[in-house]
Design a protein around this motif. Structure first.
Motif, PDB file in Angstrom:
ATOM      1  N   TRP A  57       0.826  -1.339   0.111  1.00  0.00           N
ATOM      2  CA  TRP A  57      -0.070   0.081  -0.085  1.00  0.00           C
ATOM      3  C   TRP A  57       0.859   1.138   0.006  1.00  0.00           C
ATOM      4  N   ASP A  58       2.079   1.204   1.143  1.00  0.00           N
ATOM      5  CA  ASP A  58       2.810   2.496   0.805  1.00  0.00           C
ATOM      6  C   ASP A  58       3.328   2.695  -0.288  1.00  0.00           C
ATOM      7  N   GLN A  59       3.812   1.638  -1.046  1.00  0.00           N
ATOM      8  CA  GLN A  59       4.623   1.699  -2.232  1.00  0.00           C
ATOM      9  C   GLN A  59       3.722   2.625  -3.469  1.00  0.00           C
ATOM     10  N   GLU A  60       2.347   2.024  -3.063  1.00  0.00           N
ATOM     11  CA  GLU A  60       1.489   2.666  -4.403  1.00  0.00           C
ATOM     12  C   GLU A  60       0.971   4.067  -4.056  1.00  0.00           C
ATOM     13  N   THR A  61       1.314   4.534  -2.638  1.00  0.00           N
ATOM     14  CA  THR A  61       0.674   5.748  -2.080  1.00  0.00           C
ATOM     15  C   THR A  61       1.731   6.829  -1.637  1.00  0.00           C
ATOM     16  N   MET A  62       2.545   6.483  -0.989  1.00  0.00           N
ATOM     17  CA  MET A  62       3.178   7.484  -0.045  1.00  0.00           C
ATOM     18  C   MET A  62       4.957   7.018  -0.497  1.00  0.00           C
ATOM     19  N   MET A  63       5.280   6.123  -0.812  1.00  0.00           N
ATOM     20  CA  MET A  63       6.722   5.782  -0.776  1.00  0.00           C
ATOM     21  C   MET A  63       7.434   6.788  -1.898  1.00  0.00           C
ATOM     22  N   PRO A  64       8.706   7.364  -1.377  1.00  0.00           N
ATOM     23  CA  PRO A  64       9.476   8.323  -2.102  1.00  0.00           C
ATOM     24  C   PRO A  64       9.886   7.418  -3.129  1.00  0.00           C
TER      25      PRO A  64
END
Length: 483
Positions: free
Chosen positions: A19-26
């Motif tokens: 989820w983080d990779q798709e939304t918030m990850m730099p």
């Protein structure tokens, strides 16, 4: 079960990384994230193949239906996972994580050649995985089992073969009709779209105390139990993309949030299959969200938010929401043509996994098939083979569950409306509680207790088949287009 609970918790952590990779990850974190995903997949694989699990399964006794179902699912997972070498599991996690970033750049640049080396590797690894799982059986069926246990490629080919003629005939009648609904036009600011998106999520019962909405290129739902997150997207000229992406993902999330809390962090504590999962997102989005009564409610929300936006009344708005228009993008397709997009992908991915179609020849095969199915030539790879993230991240066997979910949704809609005859009166006020309560009681709360087909049969009272979906589509669009 204690061992399984920790495994389920770690799997949720892996999902949160995704989820983080798709939304918030730099953007500069992709390589490290690939290593992180590979590391946690290695831990999960070790737990799932722990020899003690096999020993426990030999002697375990289940005291009730819940325990029997849990043992069935653990045994199924153990037997599949022990066939897969740890090296291959970790390599798949690493390569598909990196492939996602490579695909995103290639898609933005419309550069298939830049993606092909990575894609060849993904296909080779998935074929290796399928061979390990299949034990000499059909490679595609071995991968399909991850998404729709108990279903085969031949089962789906037969069902899809029955769908195609009536879908094509309906599309041709609709596109050739003398009456054509209006097309929504104008600019709709993002703040207004997200305000309505939030209202729609609340209207369909999404629990924000256990979830949140973020933006992503490709909307999705992630998590289960007490942490179920969704994403949506906005387009200044197409607010429907935002609204119906939100409703669709709320359908997925409501399923996960609605599962009996006693099943939390057990094999039963998540949706039983992707086809059943898709039945929830599609019935929320289409049979409920695109119905004439509910679009009347949405029309009022649009007027309150954007003022006069060029649509005369609720009837015209309902036509605009459901307008059938040729297009390249599956996720933006109308109800009549959506399944034709899926059938194209299903046939091509079966050929890729069977080895009868090379990744190098996929673009030509896609473009030829698309022109035959839709009557227009693909104008760029981003509108063709690069439009979906599924193949880049190795989700072979996933695409057909979208159409299977539509078939299930047609069956559920028929049963639900028989049980709730005054449903439209409530939908006209933006009240979905009667429908969502019926779905929760008859399907969602049971999680993985039953097999996918038995889950639908339990809810509907009959074996699932394509008839109710086709009847629903023909009735709806015959009226809309005055055929």
């Amino acid at each position: 079960m204690a061992h399984q609970r920790e495994t389920e918790a770690l799997a949720q952590i892996a999902g949160r990384l995704g989820w983080d990779q798709e939304t918030m990850m730099p953007p500069g974190s992709a390589t490290q994230r690939g290593e992180e995903m590979a590391a946690i997949e290695g831990v999960l694989h070790a737990r799932r193949t722990d020899p003690r699990v096999g020993e426990w399964l030999e002697t375990a006794e289940a005291p009730d239906e819940m325990g029997q179902a849990a043992l069935r699912l653990i045994r199924h997972s153990y037997e599949r996972t022990t066939k897969l070498p740890a090296r291959l599991a970790a390599e798949l996690a690493r390569v598909t994580s990196l492939s996602q970033g490579t695909w995103a750049k290639a898609r933005a640049a419309n550069d298939v050649a830049a993606f092909l080396p990575t894609f060849r590797n993904v296909v080779a690894l998935k074929r290796e995985q399928a061979a390990a799982l299949a034990d000499g059986g059909d490679l595609y069926d071995a991968l399909l089992d991850d998404y729709e246990p108990g279903t085969t490629g031949r089962d789906l080919a037969d069902m899809f073969g029955a769908l195609r003629p009536r879908l094509v005939a309906l599309r041709d009648r609709v596109l050739g009709a003398s009456h054509q609904p209006i097309t929504l036009a104008g600019d709709f600011n993002e703040a207004g779209q997200l305000k309505i998106s939030d209202a729609l999520a609340h209207a369909f019962g999404y629990d924000f105390n256990r979830g949140r909405i973020d933006k992503a290129v490709h909307p999705f739902s992630s998590g289960s139990g007490s942490d179920v997150r969704i994403t949506t997207r906005t387009s200044p000229t197409d607010p429907f993309n935002c609204f119906y992406s939100t409703i669709h993902e709320v359908g997925h999330a409501a399923y996960e949030q609605g599962i009996d809390q006693a099943y939390l962090l057990t094999p039963l504590g998540q949706g039983v299959s992707m086809g059943v999962h898709e039945s929830q997102s599609r019935i929320y989005e289409n049979q409920l969200g695109r119905s004439a009564p509910f679009t009347g409610y949405l029309f009022d929300l649009m007027k309150d938010t954007f003022g006069d936006f060029g649509v005369a009344d609720a009837a015209a708005f309902h036509g605009a929401v459901n307008r059938v228009t040729p297009g390249f993008i599956r996720t933006e397709a109308d109800e009549v043509q959506y399944n034709l997009h899926v059938l194209l992908r299903f046939d091509l991915e079966r050929q890729l996994i069977a080895g009868t179609l090379s990744p190098d020849d996929l673009e030509e095969a896609w473009n030829t098939r698309f022109a035959a199915d839709f009557g227009v030539a693909v104008d760029c790879p981003a509108n063709g083979i690069l439009q979906d993230v599924h193949w880049p991240v190795g989700l072979f066997g996933y695409f057909p569950t979208y159409t299977l979910g539509n078939v299930y949704a047609g069956c559920l809609n028929q049963a639900m409306r028989a049980a709730v005859p005054d449903l439209d009166d409530h939908l006209a006020q933006g009240k979905t509680a009667q429908a969502t309560a019926w779905l929760r009681e008859n399907l969602q709360t049971h999680g993985g207790l039953r097999t996918p087909r038995d889950t639908i049969k339990h809810a509907c009272g009959f074996d699932p088949h394509e008839g109710p979906l086709l009847d629903y589509l023909e009735t709806k669009f015959t009226a809309l287009y005055r055929l």
